[in-house]
Scaffold this motif. Structure first.
Motif, short mmCIF file in Angstrom:
data_model
loop_
_atom_site.label_atom_id
_atom_site.label_comp_id
_atom_site.label_asym_id
_atom_site.label_seq_id
_atom_site.Cartn_x
_atom_site.Cartn_y
_atom_site.Cartn_z
N ASP A 36 -37.77 -121.58 -14.82
CA ASP A 36 -37.67 -120.45 -15.76
C ASP A 36 -38.99 -119.73 -15.90
OD1 ASP A 36 -35.06 -121.18 -16.16
OD2 ASP A 36 -35.48 -122.32 -18.01
N THR A 37 -40.08 -120.47 -15.92
CA THR A 37 -41.40 -119.83 -16.04
C THR A 37 -41.70 -118.96 -14.83
OG1 THR A 37 -42.18 -121.73 -17.31
CG2 THR A 37 -43.86 -120.30 -16.38
N ARG A 54 -39.83 -115.66 -15.10
CA ARG A 54 -40.44 -114.71 -16.04
C ARG A 54 -41.69 -114.06 -15.47
NH1 ARG A 54 -39.06 -118.77 -19.79
NH2 ARG A 54 -41.23 -119.49 -19.82
N ASN A 85 -42.44 -109.92 -14.79
CA ASN A 85 -43.55 -109.22 -15.44
C ASN A 85 -44.50 -108.60 -14.43
OD1 ASN A 85 -42.61 -109.95 -17.96
ND2 ASN A 85 -43.83 -111.86 -18.03
#
Length: 776
Positions: free
Chosen positions: A113-114, A117, A121
């Motif tokens: 998940d990190t 993200r 970005n």
């Protein structure tokens, strides 16, 4: 899961699980390379001998050997228990392994998940960075073009500015002498020093060439400034701040100020000495400002300033202690201590290194303790003065009035003086001095200790006033057991009696009242109470004064008895009793004895209350009354005179008197002395008669001497019974003992006949009546 390399820190259980899994996977990987592919190949392996049953977790574990060893060493029940244990361990390992898989899976999901993200970005950041780089490049190109076009003008302006500054400095140097003279006239010495120190680097560089004349004039002006600053420094009319500023300016001019420092410190010490004189108008506020200025001027003088400050307050507290030698009220002492404490606070703000509050607290403790001690000493002097007044007044012939007044004044001094002192000392708790709350427990201890020591010293002072140095012997004992030593001076016996009654009053009234007041106002205490118990112990003081009262009462009785014994000894040792003449009248010794006993009665009636003494009856004293009376009665002696000779009669009476004593019941003559008139008078009379008996035993009498003693004792019977009221049996017994002693010591013991005895006694009574009726 074997690929997970560095797990996070775990607790003891997780660590154990990790070790078990590591050993498991290691054994598996090692055994895979050498594992047989068929049962036949397994038989070719070299067998291993098990070391023990605890080697199940070792890398060289062999299951077959382990089972063989287990079967050999365990019975069926042990095998079943081992089965249950191993099943539980297998289940725990499966559970731990499952938990590890879940934890690693959760970490993997979180990392995924990190990463998603971060990817979302970063997508729009590249375009923004390209735009920013383009703008920065445009700004840099424009800035370079501006710098290129203005470079020549900037260099020209900077050159002109440097020239202008140089011209200003040159003009300042040329104008410096006139500036310095103006500052001297205006007494602006700080500006003059600032101007000169600013121009000093230029004078050092060019003073010998271009600015030689300006340097000379400026130095002359600054020398004038130095002289004026020195005059201001040594002038007593200048304020201390101006002199301190002068020192700072001289130091800026590199003028040596070591000698000035010594001089200023001496002036400061003189100023501190003036502060102790109240007539000098020097305040501690000015002194504190001086300390602050000196710390700035002379940083290395801090130790000397600390010594001066400590010396100042040491002298002030010494002055307080000197004033305490005279009696000072607590209010006045608190006022002095409050003033000094305010000054200490003021100076401490400037010199905290001097530790003046701690020294002030210690000195305040010392002063208050000295004040309390002196207050108790003064109270003791007041009581002593009230008691000692009896000695001077007794010589004026007014004993009947003076002893009672002295006793009442002494009681008032002891009771009211103690209460007044408690009220005064209570003011230490009422004042709002900052130090006093810190000293409350100490003051409580000091007051209690003060009363304890005060009463102890007062008891010793009573004994000292009475002239007693050793404990007196009990009544009725011989002097060999412990005699009372008197001072060489003659002591008034009334003083001893007053002290005795005052000791009783202190025990019964003063100490209980003081105990109540201390419990109300000075209860508790400090460290002393927890370590040694309360300082004031009323029970101990009461026992002390009870004992002192008894000693003094016994001393009074012994003094009176000794005085009468001197007369008695003179009476019986002076005449020649072998050649004594026939009695014509009662001897004058009897008058002297009765006069002394009457004096005892007068003194005792002024001090002691009336009471009831133990009565002695003839029935209590005599066991076989009929035998004793028939044998010892004079009539029986006169009947025997007809049939016996003088020698036989004397021997017979001597034997009969001793035989009668065997059947008499022993009489208790000397009982405990009470604080009553009757008890004291009775005891004095009994001791006097007992001493008469002893003096008679030391003599050898003829018939006339024996009859003289019989006459004197018969005459004493009535007056003595009047003095002791109801103690007739004891008087009769002791007078009889004197007669018996004379009878034993007589060569020819024949009594006077009753008519002759009555006639001589009647003549003496008439004579005494005539003497009392005639004017002196």
């Amino acid at each position: 899961m074997a690929g997970v390399s560095s797990p996070p820190p775990m607790d003891e259980k997780a660590k154990r699980t990790r070790d078990l899994l590591a050993s498991f996977y290691t054994n598996t990987s090692n055994s895979n390379s050498a594992a047989p592919s068929s049962p036949s190949a397994a038989s070719n392996l070299t067998p291993r001998s098990p070391s023990s049953l605890d080697s199940i977790n070792s890398p060289s574990f062999d299951a077959s050997s382990y089972m063989s060893l287990l079967v050999q060493k365990s019975n069926l029940e042990g095998l079943l228990q081992k089965h249950v244990q191993m099943a539980a361990e297998i289940k725990n390992l499966d559970t731990d392994l499952q938990m590890l898989v879940y934890e690693n899976y959760n970490k993997f999901i979180s990392a995924t998940d990190t990463i998603k993200r971060m990817k979302s970005n970063i997508l729009g950041m590249e375009t923004n960075m390209e735009q920013l780089l383009a703008k920065i490049t445009s700004v840099q190109s424009k800035s370079d073009s501006v710098n290129t076009s203005l470079f020549e003008k900037r260099e020209h302006i900077e050159k002109l500015h440097r020239s202008r500054n140089l011209l200003r400095k040159v003009q300042f140097i040329y104008d410096l002498p006139s500036r310095l003279n103006k500052c001297i006239k205006a007494e602006a010495y700080a500006d003059a020093v600032r101007f000169f120190t600013g121009a000093k680097p230029i004078f050092e560089a060019y003073g010998d060439s271009s600015f030689q004349e300006c340097k000379r004039a400026s130095e002359e002006a600054i020398n004038t400034v130095i002289q004026n600053l020195q005059e201001k420094l040594y002038s007593d009319s200048e304020p201390i701040e101006a002199r301190a500023e002068a020192v700072v300016l001289l130091k800026q001019l590199n003028f040596p100020v070591d000698n000035l420092k010594t001089s200023l410190l001496e002036k400061l010490e003189d100023c501190l000495l003036k502060l102790e004189d109240e007539s000098k108008d020097v305040s501690v506020g000015e002194i504190s400002k001086t300390f602050r200025a000196y710390l700035i001027i002379f940083p290395d003088s801090e130790q000397r300033l600390i010594e001066l400050a400590q010396g100042l307050f040491s002298r002030r507290y010494d002055a307080v202690r000197y004033q305490l030698k005279k009696r000072m009220l607590s209010v006045d002492l608190l006022e002095l201590l409050g003033i000094i404490w305010e000054d200490v606070t003021t100076v401490d703000q400037v010199l905290p290194e001097a530790a003046l509050p701690a020294y002030s607290l210690e000195s305040t403790c010392s002063s208050i303790r000295q004040h309390i001690s002196i207050a108790f000493s003064h109270l003791q002097h007041e009581i002593s003065d009230a008691v000692a007044g009896s000695q001077s007044k007794s010589n004026e012939g007014r004993d009947e009035l003076d002893l009672h007044i002295v006793l009442e004044n002494s009681k008032k001094a002891a009771m009211q003086g103690s209460l007044d002192l408690l009220v005064e000392l209570r003011q230490f708790f009422d004042e709002k001095l900052e130090l006093l709350p810190k000293l409350r427990e100490l003051i409580t201890d000091w007051v209690q200790e003060g009363f304890q020591e005060f009463f102890q010293n007062l008891e010793k002072h009573f004994i000292l006033l009475s002239g007693s140095r050793t404990n007196n012997c009990p009544l009725g004992e011989s002097n060999h057991s412990g005699v009372l030593t008197q001072s060489p001076d003659k002591l008034p016996t009334g003083l001893v009696l007053v002290l005795s009654q005052l000791a009783v009053f202190i025990e019964q009234s003063v100490i209980p009242k003081i105990t109540e007041e201390i419990a109300a106002s000075f209860s508790g205490g400090g460290v002393r109470v927890y370590e040694y118990g309360p300082a004031f112990i009323p029970g101990e003081i009461c026992r002390l004064f009870r004992s002192a009262g008894e000693k003094l009462l016994h001393l009074y009785i012994n003094m009176k008895t000794r005085k009468i014994s001197v007369v008695s000894k003179k009476r019986f040792t002076t005449p020649n009793w072998i050649k004594h003449k026939e009695p014509r009248e009662v001897h004058m010794f009897v008058d002297i004895l009765l006069q002394e006993l009457e004096g005892v009665k007068i003194e005792v009636k002024q001090i002691l209350p009336c009471g009831v003494i133990k009565r002695h009856r003839n029935s209590d004293s005599v066991g076989s009354g009929s035998t004793n009376s028939s044998r010892s009665h004079p009539n029986a002696m006169r009947e025997d005179k007809l049939t016996r000779s003088n020698t036989q009669r004397a021997r017979s009476q001597f034997l009969e008197s001793h035989l009668a004593k065997l059947f008499e019941q022993k009489m208790e003559i000397f009982t405990k002395v009470e604080y009553t008139q009757e008890s004291v008078i009775s005891t004095v009379i009994k001791l006097c008669l007992k001493s008469l008996q002893e003096f008679v035993r030391l003599q050898t009498l003829n018939r006339s001497g024996y009859q003289q003693i019989q006459l004197d004792m018969e005459f004493l019977k009535a007056p003595l019974k009047q003095l002791v009221d109801d103690d007739d049996a004891a008087i009769d017994f002791l007078l009889k003992e004197v007669n018996n002693a004379a009878h034993e010591r007589c060569l020819d013991p024949i009594l006077l006949e009753a008519p002759i005895l009555d006639k001589l006694i009647s003549a003496k009574l008439v004579k005494n009546k005539d003497l009392s009726a005639s004017p002196l």
